[in-house]
Design a protein around this motif. Structure first.
Motif, PDB file in Angstrom:
ATOM      1  N   GLU A  86      25.679  -4.591 -15.614  1.00 12.77           N
ATOM      2  CA  GLU A  86      25.107  -5.748 -14.918  1.00 12.77           C
ATOM      3  C   GLU A  86      23.699  -6.013 -15.463  1.00 12.77           C
ATOM      4  O   GLU A  86      22.812  -5.172 -15.357  1.00 12.77           O
ATOM      5  CB  GLU A  86      25.041  -5.497 -13.414  1.00 12.77           C
ATOM      6  CG  GLU A  86      24.510  -6.692 -12.623  1.00 12.77           C
ATOM      7  CD  GLU A  86      24.433  -6.419 -11.130  1.00 12.77           C
ATOM      8  OE1 GLU A  86      23.444  -6.858 -10.509  1.00 12.77           O
ATOM      9  OE2 GLU A  86      25.350  -5.763 -10.596  1.00 12.77           O
ATOM     10  N   ASP A  92      23.206 -14.386  -4.065  1.00 12.30           N
ATOM     11  CA  ASP A  92      24.609 -14.724  -3.828  1.00 12.30           C
ATOM     12  C   ASP A  92      24.930 -15.113  -2.399  1.00 12.30           C
ATOM     13  O   ASP A  92      26.107 -15.317  -2.062  1.00 12.30           O
ATOM     14  CB  ASP A  92      25.491 -13.550  -4.236  1.00 12.30           C
ATOM     15  CG  ASP A  92      25.195 -12.289  -3.416  1.00 12.30           C
ATOM     16  OD1 ASP A  92      24.326 -12.335  -2.517  1.00 12.30           O
ATOM     17  OD2 ASP A  92      25.834 -11.257  -3.689  1.00 12.30           O
ATOM     18  N   ASP A 162      35.539 -17.390  -5.196  1.00  8.25           N
ATOM     19  CA  ASP A 162      35.422 -15.989  -5.620  1.00  8.25           C
ATOM     20  C   ASP A 162      34.855 -15.896  -7.036  1.00  8.25           C
ATOM     21  O   ASP A 162      34.039 -15.023  -7.339  1.00  8.25           O
ATOM     22  CB  ASP A 162      36.792 -15.308  -5.572  1.00  8.25           C
ATOM     23  CG  ASP A 162      37.263 -15.023  -4.155  1.00  8.25           C
ATOM     24  OD1 ASP A 162      36.390 -14.910  -3.263  1.00  8.25           O
ATOM     25  OD2 ASP A 162      38.477 -14.902  -3.953  1.00  8.25           O
ATOM     26  N   LEU A 163      35.305 -16.813  -7.905  1.00  9.47           N
ATOM     27  CA  LEU A 163      34.828 -16.817  -9.287  1.00  9.47           C
ATOM     28  C   LEU A 163      33.333 -17.119  -9.331  1.00  9.47           C
ATOM     29  O   LEU A 163      32.568 -16.434 -10.026  1.00  9.47           O
ATOM     30  CB  LEU A 163      35.612 -17.861 -10.090  1.00  9.47           C
ATOM     31  CG  LEU A 163      35.513 -17.772 -11.615  1.00  9.47           C
ATOM     32  CD1 LEU A 163      36.017 -16.427 -12.116  1.00  9.47           C
ATOM     33  CD2 LEU A 163      36.309 -18.904 -12.252  1.00  9.47           C
ATOM     34  N   SER A 166      31.453 -14.131  -8.288  1.00 11.13           N
ATOM     35  CA  SER A 166      31.401 -13.105  -9.338  1.00 11.13           C
ATOM     36  C   SER A 166      30.375 -13.456 -10.404  1.00 11.13           C
ATOM     37  O   SER A 166      29.785 -12.572 -11.025  1.00 11.13           O
ATOM     38  CB  SER A 166      32.785 -12.927  -9.970  1.00 11.13           C
ATOM     39  OG  SER A 166      33.139 -14.050 -10.765  1.00 11.13           O
ATOM     40  N   TYR A 167      30.150 -14.756 -10.624  1.00 18.09           N
ATOM     41  CA  TYR A 167      29.195 -15.189 -11.641  1.00 18.09           C
ATOM     42  C   TYR A 167      27.746 -14.904 -11.236  1.00 18.09           C
ATOM     43  O   TYR A 167      26.847 -14.995 -12.069  1.00 18.09           O
ATOM     44  CB  TYR A 167      29.348 -16.685 -11.914  1.00 18.09           C
ATOM     45  CG  TYR A 167      30.604 -17.050 -12.669  1.00 18.09           C
ATOM     46  CD1 TYR A 167      31.277 -16.122 -13.464  1.00 18.09           C
ATOM     47  CD2 TYR A 167      31.139 -18.343 -12.575  1.00 18.09           C
ATOM     48  CE1 TYR A 167      32.435 -16.463 -14.138  1.00 18.09           C
ATOM     49  CE2 TYR A 167      32.290 -18.691 -13.267  1.00 18.09           C
ATOM     50  CZ  TYR A 167      32.934 -17.740 -14.040  1.00 18.09           C
ATOM     51  OH  TYR A 167      34.082 -18.078 -14.716  1.00 18.09           O
ATOM     52  N   LYS A 169      26.698 -12.089 -10.588  1.00 21.02           N
ATOM     53  CA  LYS A 169      26.411 -10.869 -11.352  1.00 21.02           C
ATOM     54  C   LYS A 169      26.687 -11.187 -12.816  1.00 21.02           C
ATOM     55  O   LYS A 169      27.829 -11.430 -13.195  1.00 21.02           O
ATOM     56  CB  LYS A 169      27.279  -9.700 -10.895  1.00 21.02           C
ATOM     57  CG  LYS A 169      27.003  -9.240  -9.471  1.00 21.02           C
ATOM     58  CD  LYS A 169      27.866  -8.045  -9.120  1.00 21.02           C
ATOM     59  CE  LYS A 169      27.670  -7.627  -7.675  1.00 21.02           C
ATOM     60  NZ  LYS A 169      26.296  -7.160  -7.401  1.00 21.02           N
TER      61      LYS A 169
END
Length: 370
Positions: A86, A92, A162-163, A166-167, A169
């Motif tokens: 990471e 977020d 969800d995508l 995730s972006y 991170k």
């Protein structure tokens, strides 16, 4: 009388010394000192030096795919990172909330679908008793399909949410060395904010170099004729003049000619565990025949040239000098490869050739290492 005898003896001694010195001088003039080296069979594989450029196998600009404020920068500039590390964390909270909102909508849609199925089943039962019309049953079926469609749409929205979550991170896509960060904690980043950092993979690494078309075609013809092997050892000379210890392997030859330079682009891959080869560096590429190539050779300084061509001065077993015409196939590593005119073991003059001529006797000493 005694004085005359003494004078005569003195004159005789002086004359003897003069004659002796003259004899030594004449001998020295007749036998000048030279250094010789034997013509020897040695492995002198054909090679060529070219200029190449180091190119990273993988190099990408890391960008933010969602907008938000940077919450963390999780690397030290210039360090090695592994795939999946990471690198950045974008705030977020809003993206988590979006996921939860859609999850709630999905639950509601699933309940609506269950209700629509119950209404459809009930309508089909009532139709058997002629209590409702066929139109009502059709409407019930449509409501089920609508509920199913809403559920599919919401699940797609959840996948997208969800995508996006995730972006937040930002991860390293491969092993490599991380560059300088363009954004610090607290900066607002997004798809339009430009590259955040560059990640470069240096091990293994490519070296790309142009080969003149004429040289490439000659090489191909000689391979087809069986004069040389098709394999090649690839070595590198570094910008500081040292030799790179690792050897490379050619893995690409272009199928077209660069029109501007009339060259064919060739690429080799090299191990680079210590990151000695850096992306963009210019290096000297040495292509050498992979198969052993035993040839007859003499030190390059032994070969002289005149209007008739190349020649060497050979010292025979009786220490006499002979001028010998030779054919030089090529020069490499300080040695002249002789294709005609010499035999193995014949001594050629490498030092002192300027003070001798064919036919005279010399005092020959073998060169160190000869």
């Amino acid at each position: 009388m005694r004085r005359s005898r003494i004078l005569a003896l003195s004159l005789s001694s002086a004359l003897f010394v003069t004659v002796a010195v003259s004899a030594q001088t004449a001998l020295a003039q007749q036998a000048p000192a030279v250094v010789v080296a034997p013509a020897a069979i040695m492995d002198l594989r054909e090679s060529v030096d070219l200029t190449g450029k180091v190119t990273a196998i993988q190099k990408v600009d890391i960008r933010a795919r969602v907008s938000g404020f940077l919450q963390a920068v999780n690397f030290t500039e210039g360090q090695k990172v592994t795939a999946g590390t990471e690198l950045y964390q974008v705030e977020d909270g809003a993206y988590r909330a979006a996921v939860q909102e859609i999850e709630g909508q999905i639950e509601a849609a699933e309940a609506a679908k269950e209700l629509a199925i119950l209404e459809r089943d009930r309508a089909e039962q009532l139709l058997t008793t002629k209590t409702i019309s066929q139109a009502k049953v059709d409407e019930a079926h449509a409501e089920v399909r609508k509920a199913e469609g809403d559920l599919i749409r919401l699940k797609g929205s959840k996948d997208n949410a969800d995508l996006n979550l995730s972006y937040t991170k930002i991860m390293a896509p491969f092993d490599g060395i991380i560059g300088l960060t363009a954004a610090d904690v607290g900066a607002l980043v997004g798809p339009d904010s430009g590259p955040l950092v560059t990640l470069t993979r240096l091990d293994p690494i490519y070296v790309q170099f142009p080969v003149a078309t004429a040289l490439y075609l000659t090489y191909r013809e000689r391979v087809l004729k069986g004069e040389i092997s098709g394999g090649a050892n690839v070595g590198l000379g570094l910008p500081n003049g040292t030799e790179y210890k690792q050897k490379g392997t050619i893995n690409f030859v272009a199928s077209n000619v660069s029109q501007g330079t009339d060259t064919v682009i060739v690429r080799a891959e090299f191990p680079n565990p210590d990151s000695i080869l850096l992306d963009g560096a210019l290096v000297r590429v040495v292509l050498e025949q992979s198969d052993k190539q035993d040839v007859l050779a003499v030190p390059q300084q032994a070969v002289q040239r005149d209007q008739q061509g190349a020649f060497v001065l050979v010292v025979d077993a009786s220490s006499k000098v002979e001028l010998r015409r030779v054919d030089v196939a090529r020069n490499t590593r300080g040695q002249a490869v002789i294709s005609k005119g010499l035999k193995e073991g014949e001594n050629v003059i490498t030092e002192g050739a300027g003070k001798v001529r064919p036919g005279i006797t010399v005092d020959a000493a073998t060169a160190a290492g000869g």
